[in-house]
Design a protein around this motif. Structure first.
Motif, short mmCIF file in Angstrom:
data_model
loop_
_atom_site.label_atom_id
_atom_site.label_comp_id
_atom_site.label_asym_id
_atom_site.label_seq_id
_atom_site.Cartn_x
_atom_site.Cartn_y
_atom_site.Cartn_z
N THR A 6 0.82 -1.21 0.00
CA THR A 6 0.00 0.00 0.00
C THR A 6 0.85 1.26 0.00
N GLU A 7 1.97 1.24 0.69
CA GLU A 7 2.85 2.41 0.69
C GLU A 7 3.52 2.59 -0.67
N LEU A 8 3.91 1.50 -1.31
CA LEU A 8 4.52 1.61 -2.64
C LEU A 8 3.53 2.13 -3.67
N ILE A 9 2.29 1.67 -3.62
CA ILE A 9 1.32 2.13 -4.60
C ILE A 9 0.99 3.61 -4.35
N THR A 10 1.04 4.03 -3.10
CA THR A 10 0.84 5.45 -2.78
C THR A 10 2.04 6.26 -3.26
N SER A 42 3.37 -0.61 -12.39
CA SER A 42 4.60 -1.05 -13.05
C SER A 42 5.83 -0.56 -12.30
N LYS A 43 5.81 0.69 -11.90
CA LYS A 43 6.94 1.26 -11.16
C LYS A 43 7.06 0.61 -9.79
N ALA A 44 5.94 0.42 -9.10
CA ALA A 44 5.97 -0.23 -7.78
C ALA A 44 6.49 -1.65 -7.89
N ALA A 45 6.05 -2.37 -8.93
CA ALA A 45 6.51 -3.74 -9.14
C ALA A 45 8.01 -3.79 -9.38
N ASN A 57 7.12 -8.62 -11.60
CA ASN A 57 6.47 -8.11 -12.80
C ASN A 57 5.15 -7.48 -12.38
N ARG A 58 4.57 -6.67 -13.25
CA ARG A 58 3.37 -5.93 -12.89
C ARG A 58 2.19 -6.85 -12.58
N GLY A 59 2.09 -7.95 -13.30
CA GLY A 59 1.00 -8.89 -13.06
C GLY A 59 1.03 -9.49 -11.66
N SER A 60 2.21 -9.90 -11.22
CA SER A 60 2.36 -10.46 -9.87
C SER A 60 2.07 -9.41 -8.82
N PHE A 61 2.56 -8.19 -9.05
CA PHE A 61 2.30 -7.11 -8.11
C PHE A 61 0.80 -6.83 -8.02
#
Length: 90
Positions: A48-52, A59-62, A68-72
Motif C-alpha cells: 500500500t505504501e509503494l502504490i501510494t 509497473s513502477k511499484a513492481a 512483474n506488474r501482473g504479480s504485483f
C-alpha cells in the motif's frame, strides 16, 4: 556505489522483531509466540505504501520490488480484498 539510505532500516526492523520474541525468551509456557501477523502486516504496509508512493503506477511499484506488474497487481488485489474483509486468507 549507491550511497542512498535504504527506505527501511533493517536493524530497526530486527530490533522490533527481537523485542516481540524476547517477551517469551525465558517463559517456558509460551516459548512459541504467535508471529503469524508479521508477514501479512509487512506485505500490506509495503504494497500500500509503494502504490501510494508511485501514485498508483503499478509497473513502477513492481519494479521497485523486483516483480512483474501482473504479480504485483495480483498480490495488491489480494491485500486490498483481505483488508476489506472480502477474502479470509492470503
Amino acid at each position: 556505489m549507491n550511497d542512498q539510505l535504504t527506505p527501511i532500516n533493517k536493524d530497526h526492523l530486527k530490533k522490533l522483531i527481537r523485542a516481540e520474541l524476547e517477551l517469551t525468551w525465558f517463559d517456558n509456557k509460551s516459548s512459541s509466540p504467535d508471529m503469524s501477523w508479521v508477514t501479512p502486516t509487512v506485505l500490506e504496509t509495503l504494497f500500500t505504501e509503494l502504490i501510494t508512493h508511485t501514485r498508483g503506477n503499478q509497473s513502477k511499484a513492481a519494479r521497485m520490488l523486483g516483480l512483474n506488474r501482473g504479480s504485483f497487481s495480483k498480490k495488491l488485489n489480494q491485500i486490498t480484498s483481505n483488508k476489506l474483509g472480502l477474502v479470509e486468507s492470503l
